[in-house]
Write a protein that holds these residues in place. Structure first.
Motif, short mmCIF file in Angstrom:
data_model
loop_
_atom_site.label_atom_id
_atom_site.label_comp_id
_atom_site.label_asym_id
_atom_site.label_seq_id
_atom_site.Cartn_x
_atom_site.Cartn_y
_atom_site.Cartn_z
N ASN A 273 0.96 -1.28 0.00
CA ASN A 273 -0.06 0.00 0.06
C ASN A 273 0.99 1.23 -0.17
O ASN A 273 0.56 2.23 -0.69
CB ASN A 273 -0.72 0.06 1.07
CG ASN A 273 -2.10 -1.26 1.09
OD1 ASN A 273 -2.24 -1.45 0.09
ND2 ASN A 273 -2.81 -1.24 2.31
N CYS A 274 1.94 1.31 0.89
CA CYS A 274 2.81 2.48 0.91
C CYS A 274 3.30 2.65 -0.59
O CYS A 274 3.87 3.87 -0.82
CB CYS A 274 3.75 2.50 1.93
SG CYS A 274 2.82 2.39 3.59
N LYS A 275 3.94 1.54 -1.05
CA LYS A 275 4.63 1.65 -2.52
C LYS A 275 3.70 2.49 -3.51
O LYS A 275 4.15 3.18 -4.21
CB LYS A 275 4.99 0.25 -2.89
CG LYS A 275 6.31 -0.19 -2.24
CD LYS A 275 6.68 -1.75 -2.63
CE LYS A 275 7.74 -2.33 -2.28
NZ LYS A 275 7.97 -3.80 -2.55
N MET A 276 2.29 1.93 -3.24
CA MET A 276 1.43 2.59 -4.20
C MET A 276 1.35 3.95 -3.97
O MET A 276 1.37 4.95 -4.92
CB MET A 276 -0.02 1.95 -3.79
CG MET A 276 -0.15 0.68 -4.79
SD MET A 276 -1.70 -0.20 -4.66
CE MET A 276 -2.58 0.74 -3.50
N ALA A 277 1.08 4.29 -2.65
CA ALA A 277 1.12 5.74 -2.31
C ALA A 277 2.18 6.53 -2.52
O ALA A 277 1.98 7.75 -3.44
CB ALA A 277 1.12 6.13 -0.80
N LEU A 278 3.50 6.00 -3.01
CA LEU A 278 4.66 6.86 -3.30
C LEU A 278 4.63 6.94 -4.78
O LEU A 278 5.06 7.92 -5.36
CB LEU A 278 5.84 6.16 -2.90
CG LEU A 278 6.19 6.12 -1.39
CD1 LEU A 278 7.24 5.20 -1.07
CD2 LEU A 278 6.57 7.34 -0.76
N LYS A 279 3.97 6.22 -5.62
CA LYS A 279 3.66 6.28 -7.14
C LYS A 279 2.79 7.19 -7.54
O LYS A 279 2.58 7.59 -8.37
CB LYS A 279 3.41 4.77 -7.70
CG LYS A 279 4.41 3.79 -7.46
CD LYS A 279 4.17 2.71 -8.21
CE LYS A 279 5.27 1.72 -7.84
NZ LYS A 279 5.01 0.22 -8.29
N GLU A 280 1.89 7.61 -6.50
CA GLU A 280 0.52 8.46 -6.91
C GLU A 280 0.89 9.88 -6.62
O GLU A 280 1.89 10.07 -5.81
CB GLU A 280 -0.78 8.04 -6.01
CG GLU A 280 -1.24 6.49 -6.18
CD GLU A 280 -2.20 6.11 -5.29
OE1 GLU A 280 -2.83 6.99 -4.31
OE2 GLU A 280 -2.54 5.01 -5.47
N PRO A 281 0.22 10.79 -7.29
CA PRO A 281 0.78 12.33 -7.03
C PRO A 281 0.15 12.63 -5.54
O PRO A 281 -0.64 12.25 -4.93
CB PRO A 281 -0.21 12.91 -8.04
CG PRO A 281 -1.29 11.92 -8.42
CD PRO A 281 -0.90 10.72 -8.11
N ILE A 282 0.83 13.69 -5.02
CA ILE A 282 0.65 14.12 -3.60
C ILE A 282 -0.57 14.93 -3.77
O ILE A 282 -0.89 15.84 -4.58
CB ILE A 282 1.86 15.33 -3.43
CG1 ILE A 282 3.18 14.43 -3.35
CG2 ILE A 282 1.51 15.90 -2.08
CD1 ILE A 282 3.19 13.34 -2.51
N MET A 283 -1.46 14.51 -2.96
CA MET A 283 -2.76 15.37 -2.48
C MET A 283 -2.59 16.70 -1.90
O MET A 283 -1.75 16.90 -0.99
CB MET A 283 -3.51 14.41 -1.51
CG MET A 283 -4.13 13.18 -2.26
SD MET A 283 -4.87 11.97 -1.03
CE MET A 283 -6.38 13.40 -0.80
N ASP A 284 -3.07 17.63 -2.39
CA ASP A 284 -3.11 18.98 -1.73
C ASP A 284 -4.50 19.05 -1.03
O ASP A 284 -5.52 19.45 -1.42
CB ASP A 284 -3.28 20.08 -2.88
CG ASP A 284 -3.27 21.34 -2.11
OD1 ASP A 284 -3.21 21.59 -1.04
OD2 ASP A 284 -3.25 22.45 -3.09
N ILE A 285 -4.20 18.87 0.32
CA ILE A 285 -5.26 18.51 1.42
C ILE A 285 -6.10 19.94 1.36
O ILE A 285 -7.62 20.07 1.44
CB ILE A 285 -5.02 18.26 2.65
CG1 ILE A 285 -6.00 17.80 3.56
CG2 ILE A 285 -4.47 19.37 3.35
CD1 ILE A 285 -6.87 16.66 3.11
N THR A 286 -5.68 20.99 1.13
CA THR A 286 -6.41 22.50 1.34
C THR A 286 -7.27 22.51 0.09
O THR A 286 -8.41 23.01 0.18
CB THR A 286 -5.59 23.86 1.45
OG1 THR A 286 -4.45 23.72 0.37
CG2 THR A 286 -4.67 23.62 2.67
N THR A 287 -6.82 22.25 -0.99
CA THR A 287 -7.73 22.02 -2.18
C THR A 287 -8.89 21.10 -1.96
O THR A 287 -10.09 21.44 -2.26
CB THR A 287 -6.84 21.75 -3.55
OG1 THR A 287 -5.86 22.62 -3.78
CG2 THR A 287 -7.72 21.73 -4.63
#
Length: 75
Positions: free
Chosen positions: A41-55
């Motif tokens: 799961n963490c490997k998948m998270a590192l491949k996905e774009p960073i989320m902008d929580i404020t947006t």
């Protein structure tokens, strides 16, 4: 960057979201099968774009000022 610690990580849902939000994460898990799934799961998270929580949250009507007052984000 903040560090998120999850002493009972299970399949690492909390570390997964921490990584998606550009935070560092430490997770602990005793059960091998959960740990193995958590690492994936963490490997998948590192491949996905960073989320902008404020947006993401402003889309539902919350702005940065409210998040800071609530303690949801810090700088």
């Amino acid at each position: 960057r903040d560090i998120v610690f999850d002493p009972f990580a299970g399949i690492f849902s909390t570390p997964y979201m921490a990584l998606r939000l550009d935070r560092r994460a430490i997770g602990c898990e005793l059960k091998d099968s959960y740990y193995i799934q958590g690492v994936e799961n963490c490997k998948m998270a590192l491949k996905e774009p960073i989320m902008d929580i404020t947006t993401e949250l402003s889309d539902i009507g919350l702005d940065e000022e409210h998040l800071i007052k609530a303690g949801a984000i810090t700088y």
